[in-house]
Design a protein around this motif. Sequence first.
Motif, PDB file in Angstrom:
ATOM      1  N   HIS A 203       0.907  -1.313  -0.113  1.00  0.00           N
ATOM      2  CA  HIS A 203       0.073   0.032  -0.133  1.00  0.00           C
ATOM      3  C   HIS A 203       0.811   1.118  -0.194  1.00  0.00           C
ATOM      4  N   THR A 204       2.101   1.029   0.334  1.00  0.00           N
ATOM      5  CA  THR A 204       3.084   2.339   0.201  1.00  0.00           C
ATOM      6  C   THR A 204       4.050   2.383  -0.873  1.00  0.00           C
ATOM      7  N   TYR A 240      -1.257  -5.271 -11.229  1.00  0.00           N
ATOM      8  CA  TYR A 240      -0.752  -5.743 -10.061  1.00  0.00           C
ATOM      9  C   TYR A 240       0.178  -6.502 -10.002  1.00  0.00           C
ATOM     10  N   PRO A 302      -3.663  -5.921  -3.030  1.00  0.00           N
ATOM     11  CA  PRO A 302      -3.495  -4.556  -3.249  1.00  0.00           C
ATOM     12  C   PRO A 302      -4.981  -3.779  -2.973  1.00  0.00           C
ATOM     13  N   VAL A 303      -6.210  -4.187  -3.286  1.00  0.00           N
ATOM     14  CA  VAL A 303      -7.389  -3.886  -3.094  1.00  0.00           C
ATOM     15  C   VAL A 303      -8.211  -4.888  -2.361  1.00  0.00           C
ATOM     16  N   ASP A 369     -15.237  -2.156   0.223  1.00  0.00           N
ATOM     17  CA  ASP A 369     -14.347  -2.283   1.518  1.00  0.00           C
ATOM     18  C   ASP A 369     -15.003  -2.659   2.342  1.00  0.00           C
TER      19      ASP A 369
END
Length: 400
Positions: A203-204, A240, A302-303, A369
């Motif tokens: 995520h970073t 991804y 990633p999501v 989410d």
Amino acid sequence: MDKKERRVGTVSRGIRCPIIREGDNLAQIVADSVLEAAEIEGFSLRDRDVISMTESIVARAQGNYASVDNIAADIKAKFGNETVGVIFPILSRNRFSICLKGIARGAKKIVLMLSYPSDEVGNSLATYDLIDEAGINPYSDVLSLERYREVFGVQKLEFTGVDYVQYYSDLIKEQGAEVEIIFANQPKAILDYTDCVLTCDIHTRVRTKRILKAAGAKIVYGLDEILNASVNGSGCNEKYGLLGSNKSTEETIKLFPRECKDLVLDVQKRILDATGKNVEVMVYGDGAFKDPQGKIWELADPVVSPAFTDGLIGTPNELKLKYLADNDFKNLSGQALKDAISESIRKKDGSSLVGNMAAQGTTPRQLTDLIGSLCDLTSGSGDKGTPVVLVQGYFDNYTN
């Protein structure tokens, strides 16, 4: 009380399905499984029900797999014979060990830089108490393997009993590569060892790449750029790469699903044709929640959702019932209180409630989410055999 008034709000049902194999018509299987469950269990589908399917069965139906050799070939093509700095990986046999095996097989030497006291998703390599006691500053201090062992000894993950420092070191050596392990939290620390870097954070990753490139790194890739195209006929993920992948066998990984918007639209249409109901459909992976015991943040994908129908775009727009009851209508009770709160809900016109005190604490997160997390908890990750989840009543409120 009106006997016809609904007394149940949101319901989440795990739907049992056949074992999915490559090439299966997944849209048909999912739609048929939901319709059969409704008939057998005696419930009806309604507008705005949500049908969710795990990313695992989507990738499996797509045949989106790759081998350790495919990963090694991509690493070799992108890094050549350079020493590769592999930084900020998560500590996971399922999520990263096969990726690391391929990375090591494609490199002659790896400098493995682990974040501390934990990885990105909360798997712990140390404790803050020991860090404080040793006078270490985790924001700036770079620890050698020897210093890490001196301060922290052998740290095994609570739920798996694995010492990942030793496990990853052995895995790299078994692939014929040299390994050096350091511990640091600043991306630039790796540049004292090599200027060729594979950053493995999830995520970073955008920030990490930016920092490395600005600091003069010669080669910078993220896991999202490894197997972002097919290698020797392998599966891949254009968006991804290796992010979101899972161990399949000791020599293969299952990648995150490729583009699958057509799939969710297909399932939506099949249900509409069969029932006349307009349902929403999504694909989900990891939920986005944190375990209070192990301190692990679940989201290693990633999501949460790589594909969903348009009705799932946005965030909840809700009022807090207890705030209304304790403030605006504190002098009311019984039916009068119910009528007053119901009227407040009906007056919502769809405009944003941001800043409205009566909406505080209503979890302003993306719908996908929230629903994906509910589905992940419903389906589990083991032997339940329910890779499809039907969520009903999620968009209901007190007035329905």
